[in-house]
Motif scaffolding. Structure first.
Motif, mmCIF file in Angstrom:
data_model
loop_
_atom_site.group_PDB
_atom_site.id
_atom_site.type_symbol
_atom_site.label_atom_id
_atom_site.label_comp_id
_atom_site.label_asym_id
_atom_site.label_seq_id
_atom_site.Cartn_x
_atom_site.Cartn_y
_atom_site.Cartn_z
ATOM 1 N N ALA A 1 -28.112 34.050 31.116
ATOM 2 C CA ALA A 1 -28.409 32.675 30.696
ATOM 3 C C ALA A 1 -27.218 32.034 30.008
ATOM 4 C CB ALA A 1 -29.630 32.670 29.773
ATOM 5 N N LEU A 2 -26.533 32.802 29.155
ATOM 6 C CA LEU A 2 -25.369 32.261 28.448
ATOM 7 C C LEU A 2 -24.238 31.938 29.415
ATOM 8 C CD1 LEU A 2 -24.085 31.597 25.707
ATOM 9 C CD2 LEU A 2 -23.279 33.959 25.609
ATOM 10 N N LEU A 3 -23.967 32.848 30.334
ATOM 11 C CA LEU A 3 -22.883 32.615 31.286
ATOM 12 C C LEU A 3 -23.235 31.532 32.299
ATOM 13 C CD1 LEU A 3 -21.698 36.280 31.956
ATOM 14 C CD2 LEU A 3 -20.519 34.526 30.638
ATOM 15 N N ALA A 4 -24.515 31.372 32.606
ATOM 16 C CA ALA A 4 -24.924 30.353 33.582
ATOM 17 C C ALA A 4 -24.681 28.949 33.068
ATOM 18 C CB ALA A 4 -26.396 30.539 33.948
ATOM 19 N N PHE A 5 -24.504 28.779 31.765
ATOM 20 C CA PHE A 5 -24.158 27.469 31.232
ATOM 21 C C PHE A 5 -22.768 27.035 31.681
ATOM 22 C CE2 PHE A 5 -27.692 27.659 28.243
ATOM 23 C CZ PHE A 5 -28.026 26.320 28.156
ATOM 24 N N ILE A 6 -21.900 28.014 31.980
ATOM 25 C CA ILE A 6 -20.561 27.677 32.458
ATOM 26 C C ILE A 6 -20.674 27.325 33.934
ATOM 27 C CG2 ILE A 6 -18.202 28.505 32.747
ATOM 28 C CD1 ILE A 6 -18.692 30.469 30.487
ATOM 29 N N PRO A 7 -20.355 26.109 34.316
ATOM 30 C CA PRO A 7 -20.578 25.697 35.712
ATOM 31 C C PRO A 7 -19.663 26.428 36.676
ATOM 32 C CG PRO A 7 -19.389 24.013 34.490
ATOM 33 C CD PRO A 7 -19.792 25.041 33.496
ATOM 34 N N LEU A 8 -20.126 26.568 37.912
ATOM 35 C CA LEU A 8 -19.374 27.098 39.051
ATOM 36 C C LEU A 8 -19.101 28.590 38.941
ATOM 37 C CD1 LEU A 8 -16.838 24.179 39.619
ATOM 38 C CD2 LEU A 8 -19.028 24.561 40.734
ATOM 39 N N VAL A 9 -18.393 29.009 37.902
ATOM 40 C CA VAL A 9 -17.951 30.402 37.825
ATOM 41 C C VAL A 9 -18.856 31.257 36.948
ATOM 42 C CG1 VAL A 9 -15.555 29.764 38.230
ATOM 43 C CG2 VAL A 9 -16.399 29.868 35.897
ATOM 44 N N GLY A 10 -19.696 30.641 36.116
ATOM 45 C CA GLY A 10 -20.512 31.423 35.193
ATOM 46 C C GLY A 10 -21.492 32.344 35.899
ATOM 47 N N GLY A 11 -22.179 31.838 36.920
ATOM 48 C CA GLY A 11 -23.130 32.667 37.650
ATOM 49 C C GLY A 11 -22.462 33.828 38.371
ATOM 50 N N VAL A 12 -21.295 33.595 38.937
ATOM 51 C CA VAL A 12 -20.577 34.670 39.628
ATOM 52 C C VAL A 12 -20.161 35.761 38.645
ATOM 53 C CG1 VAL A 12 -18.567 35.208 41.033
ATOM 54 C CG2 VAL A 12 -19.781 33.054 41.386
ATOM 55 N N ILE A 13 -19.631 35.346 37.492
ATOM 56 C CA ILE A 13 -19.233 36.334 36.475
ATOM 57 C C ILE A 13 -20.446 37.131 36.012
ATOM 58 C CG2 ILE A 13 -18.280 36.609 34.167
ATOM 59 C CD1 ILE A 13 -16.584 34.136 34.679
ATOM 60 N N ALA A 14 -21.571 36.448 35.770
ATOM 61 C CA ALA A 14 -22.786 37.156 35.347
ATOM 62 C C ALA A 14 -23.243 38.148 36.406
ATOM 63 C CB ALA A 14 -23.892 36.142 35.055
ATOM 64 N N GLY A 15 -23.178 37.755 37.670
ATOM 65 C CA GLY A 15 -23.577 38.668 38.742
ATOM 66 C C GLY A 15 -22.697 39.904 38.809
ATOM 67 N N LEU A 16 -21.392 39.727 38.649
ATOM 68 C CA LEU A 16 -20.485 40.879 38.686
ATOM 69 C C LEU A 16 -20.730 41.817 37.513
ATOM 70 C CD1 LEU A 16 -17.163 39.108 39.750
ATOM 71 C CD2 LEU A 16 -18.670 40.505 41.173
ATOM 72 N N ILE A 17 -20.950 41.255 36.317
ATOM 73 C CA ILE A 17 -21.179 42.097 35.140
ATOM 74 C C ILE A 17 -22.452 42.918 35.303
ATOM 75 C CG2 ILE A 17 -21.749 42.024 32.680
ATOM 76 C CD1 ILE A 17 -19.883 39.646 32.396
ATOM 77 N N VAL A 18 -23.535 42.272 35.709
ATOM 78 C CA VAL A 18 -24.797 42.989 35.856
ATOM 79 C C VAL A 18 -24.707 44.018 36.981
ATOM 80 C CG1 VAL A 18 -27.253 42.742 36.345
ATOM 81 C CG2 VAL A 18 -26.095 41.052 34.932
ATOM 82 N N THR A 19 -23.991 43.705 38.042
ATOM 83 C CA THR A 19 -23.839 44.666 39.148
ATOM 84 C C THR A 19 -23.091 45.914 38.689
ATOM 85 O OG1 THR A 19 -23.843 42.852 40.750
ATOM 86 C CG2 THR A 19 -22.952 44.974 41.480
ATOM 87 N N LEU A 20 -22.031 45.732 37.897
ATOM 88 C CA LEU A 20 -21.288 46.886 37.382
ATOM 89 C C LEU A 20 -22.157 47.747 36.475
ATOM 90 C CD1 LEU A 20 -17.816 45.247 36.604
ATOM 91 C CD2 LEU A 20 -18.402 46.771 38.508
#
Length: 393
Positions: free
Chosen positions: A289-308
């Motif tokens: 939720a915190l990273l999704a506030f950052i547009p465009l790249v926030g969701g991608v970063i959150a997905g990579l972190i959770v995947t790792l």
């Protein structure tokens, strides 16, 4: 009216009305001209020095340089305060559409402000109330399991082979004894603990300041706009007001829209993590939720972190989560976000990416959050002022 009611309506003896800083009448000069021609309250104007005079140019240049240096000194020494002010103003602009909507439902503005800020405060408090116990629990588990992990590593064949060749066990024992007996090292640990406590205290103090400033900005938003419009020349005041309302409305809609998109994103991620068996699902949902506030790249970063992190539960779990979440990001980009953000700002993709990178480099997470609204405001001003002026020639 009863005698008691009349007595209550009478002012308290000796009481004085509270002094307020009021703006001068908007047509004060017109009234003076109608009464007696030019305003001569301060005497007849004398001859003015030419703006081309060397003394005038040198003096004004020196004053300008001095003011610029003063502004730079103040800005460099009040960076934290400026960040707090910008954050509070950003939050106030985001909550302003909610307050206006409540006003449209015949809710007093004060009550609307209280409801909006209270809801935001409860959300932030819930985040930390969930985050801190989860972190403490996970750190406690790591500390409890660390001796067993170390002992298993020491008993492994790999460590025994390396120890027999290089004497690693004796070397580690010497270094640990040296570290324990070193006052500077122990002082560094104590200083780190104190520094962490200071950081936490400063963070809580900053959150309180931002909350109070947000309340004041929300309460004074109409007055602030009115004062800002009066700074513009009367002939352009209506145009300035229209542009300002469009900019502030777009920023408010963007903040609310981005909050809704982040909430939907985090909810979907939590459901997928729960089904797939990803560890720390609640904590990671808040991170998403915190990273999704950052547009465009926030969701991608959150997905990579959770995947790792999901790799710790197996590559099958990580793959299942990655496929579901990144498929959702595509669905969000083409179906959810356009409908939620249809009343917010519209910025070209290249400009948005550059703005987010530049804002993150300058102000960190806050800069990345306000980058797109700022870019949209600049594009609107360029379109309505510069391009409109160029089209007339």
């Amino acid at each position: 009216m009863t005698a008691l009611a009349r007595r209550l309506r009478q002012p308290i003896p000796g009481a004085q009305p509270r002094l307020r800083f009021e703006m001068p009448p908007e047509h004060e000069d017109d009234v003076a001209a109608a009464e007696g021609g030019p305003d001569t309250r301060f005497g007849a104007p004398g001859p003015r020095m030419s703006s081309q005079h060397p003394l005038y140019v040198g003096f004004m240049g020196t004053v300008g340089v001095g003011i610029a240096l003063l502004v730079y000194w103040i800005g460099s020494n009040t960076t934290q305060l400026i960040l707090w002010i910008v954050t509070a103003l950003f939050i106030a602009l985001g909550l302003e559409p909610v307050v206006r909507w409540l006003e449209g439902k015949n809710v007093p503005r004060a009550a609307g402000i209280f409801v909006s800020v209270a809801t935001l405060t409860v959300g932030v408090a819930s985040f930390f109330a969930t985050l801190i116990p989860t972190i403490v629990q996970q750190v406690t588990q790591i500390v409890q399991q660390a001796p067993r992990w170390i002992q298993e590593f020491i008993d492994s064949d790999f460590f025994r082979t390396v120890d027999s060749q290089f004497g690693v066990r004796d070397r580690i024992t010497q270094e640990v004894e040296k570290f324990v007996n070193n006052p500077e090292a122990m002082g560094g640990i104590f200083g780190g603990v104190v520094g962490f406590g200071t950081t936490v205290a400063n963070g809580l103090f900053g959150a309180l300041i931002v909350l109070v400033l947000s309340l004041y900005f929300l309460a004074a938003m109409p007055s602030m706009k009115k004062w800002g419009y009066r700074l513009a020349p009367r002939s352009r005041r209506a145009r300035v007001a229209a542009l300002s309302e469009e900019i502030t409305g777009s920023v408010g809609n963007y903040v609310i829209g981005q909050a809704v998109v982040a909430l939907v994103n985090a909810t979907f991620a939590f459901i997928v993590m729960t089904i797939a068996g990803v560890p720390f699902a609640v904590l990671l949902a808040f991170v998403v939720a915190l990273l999704a506030f950052i547009p465009l790249v926030g969701g991608v970063i959150a997905g990579l972190i959770v995947t790792l992190i999901a790799l710790t539960a197996g590559w099958q779990t990580a793959l299942a989560y990655a496929v579901c979440y990144f498929a959702y990001l595509q669905f969000e980009a083409y179906f959810i976000s356009p409908r939620i953000m249809q009343k917010a700002v519209a910025v070209p993709g290249a400009v948005a990416v550059i703005s987010v990178i530049a804002g993150g480099s300058l102000l960190g997470v806050l800069g990345a959050l306000i980058a797109i609204p700022t870019a949209a405001a600049i594009m609107l001003l360029v379109k309505e002022i510069f391009i409109a002026r160029q089209d007339k020639h």
